[in-house]
Design an enzyme around this catalytic site. Structure first.
Site, PDB file in Angstrom:
ATOM      1  N   GLY A   9      26.975  97.538  -0.790  1.00  0.00           N
ATOM      2  CA  GLY A   9      25.846  97.856  -1.669  1.00  0.00           C
ATOM      3  C   GLY A   9      25.189  99.163  -1.263  1.00  0.00           C
ATOM      4  O   GLY A   9      25.003  99.428  -0.065  1.00  0.00           O
ATOM      5  N   GLN A  10      24.821  99.943  -2.240  1.00  0.00           N
ATOM      6  CA  GLN A  10      24.102 101.200  -1.996  1.00  0.00           C
ATOM      7  C   GLN A  10      22.701 100.930  -1.445  1.00  0.00           C
ATOM      8  O   GLN A  10      22.073 101.810  -0.878  1.00  0.00           O
ATOM      9  CB  GLN A  10      24.053 101.996  -3.317  1.00  0.00           C
TER      10      GLN A  10
ATOM     11  N   SER B 192      17.707  91.304  -2.156  1.00  0.00           N
ATOM     12  CA  SER B 192      18.123  91.167  -0.760  1.00  0.00           C
ATOM     13  C   SER B 192      18.004  89.706  -0.354  1.00  0.00           C
ATOM     14  O   SER B 192      17.119  88.994  -0.857  1.00  0.00           O
ATOM     15  CB  SER B 192      17.188  92.020   0.114  1.00  0.00           C
TER      16      SER B 192
ATOM     17  N   HIS C 208      25.327  90.715  -4.326  1.00  0.00           N
ATOM     18  CA  HIS C 208      26.688  90.395  -3.876  1.00  0.00           C
ATOM     19  C   HIS C 208      27.597  90.140  -5.080  1.00  0.00           C
ATOM     20  O   HIS C 208      28.756  90.560  -5.091  1.00  0.00           O
ATOM     21  CB  HIS C 208      26.692  89.129  -3.006  1.00  0.00           C
TER      22      HIS C 208
ATOM     23  N   GLY D   1      26.553  85.968   3.662  1.00  0.00           N
ATOM     24  CA  GLY D   1      26.189  84.782   2.891  1.00  0.00           C
ATOM     25  C   GLY D   1      24.828  84.932   2.238  1.00  0.00           C
ATOM     26  O   GLY D   1      24.344  86.052   2.063  1.00  0.00           O
TER      27      GLY D   1
END
Ligand code: PAF
Length: 284
Positions: A147-148, A185, A37, A31
């Protein structure tokens, strides 16, 4: 878009999507959805998948003293983001739905979970691989998107999927960055304006290292020292957990960069621990 809380409901909705011939794409999240995202959701939708997003702040991947309680939770905004981005199904389970009353079975990937963040967050990757294995068993996706930015996580999950013959593909999508280079992030919300400004030093250091390596400076202690210098110059940097240059498969430290390498770091800016990385290839 359907929003469900139970495993039974997920299974039934995914089953009917599959019966309609759809490919199932899973975006596992905790979330506090952000543009990183959204880039994963967009990729799944672009790939033509019936897109499932899981939203679950997974307690087992937080070590004691970490930010589990204060981890940002914003379900209503998250659901709006999912809807606006054409997600088909959102799975928002409770901890009891996921873990039941007594969990005695855990998934642990060896070796790859020991270096880098594994050194500083004991048990973290065991929590990540266990929840991902569970989500893969619940949703049975054809593809899962990560995600990388969490490079070690992506590598560990790929290894788990290969070792346990799980029938899905893992796609690692590029890191999304703020205008100053800071990797997006959920934890960036904790940063003060000064800390956010200083946090640009992480990507600056990684880029400087890539530039030096490409210009022929390949001895890693020298490259790491340069990155350390750049990061330590930022006033709100409190602690460097690690700055490492490692092999892209084994995650073991390299003495010298010969072609590909993963530059990875974890640094506390104020009270917030941030990670970042880039993959470099000095031959291209
Ligand atoms: O990357 C994350 O947000 C989490 O580690 C994941 C993959 C959703 C597992 O809880």
């Amino acid at each position: 878009m359907e929003v469900v809380k139970t495993i039974t409901e997920v299974r039934s909705l995914v089953k009917s999507a599959r019966e309609q011939g759809k490919t199932i794409g899973l975006v596992p999240t905790m979330g506090a959805l952000h543009v990183g995202h959204i880039s994963l959701i967009e990729r799944s939708v672009r790939d033509g998948c019936f897109t499932v997003v899981s939203i679950f702040v997974n307690p087992t991947q937080f070590t004691p003293g970490e930010d589990f309680e204060k981890y940002p939770r914003s379900l209503n905004t998250d659901l709006k983001i999912c809807k606006d981005n054409k997600v088909d199904l959102v799975f928002v389970p409770t901890a009891e739905e996921v873990y039941g009353k007594e969990m005695l079975t855990w998934v642990n990937v060896e070796k790859l979970t020991e270096p880098l963040c594994g050194k500083f967050r004991p048990g973290h990757f065991r929590g990540v691989t266990t929840i991902c294995a569970k989500l893969f068993n619940i949703v049975i996706p054809d593809v899962a998107y990560f995600g990388q930015k969490d490079a070690q996580q992506a590598i560990v999950i790929k290894k788990m999927v290969a070792d346990l013959n799980m029938p899905l593909e893992i796609i690692a999508c590029p890191t999304v960055r703020e205008p100053n280079g800071l990797a997006v992030s959920s934890r960036n919300q904790y940063l003060s304006p000064d800390e956010r400004k200083d946090a640009a030093c992480l990507y600056n250091a990684l880029q400087r290292c890539e530039q030096m390596a490409k210009s022929g400076i390949t001895h890693t202690p020298q490259l790491i020292a340069e990155m350390r210098k750049i990061i330590e110059a930022a006033p709100t940097v409190k602690q460097i957990d690690y700055i490492e240059i490692v092999d892209t498969h084994s995650l073991q430290p390299l003495e010298k960069i010969t072609d590909k390498a993963l530059l990875a770091l974890a640094v506390k800016i104020g009270a917030t621990r941030l990670i970042d990385n880039i993959l470099i290839d000095t031959t291209s």
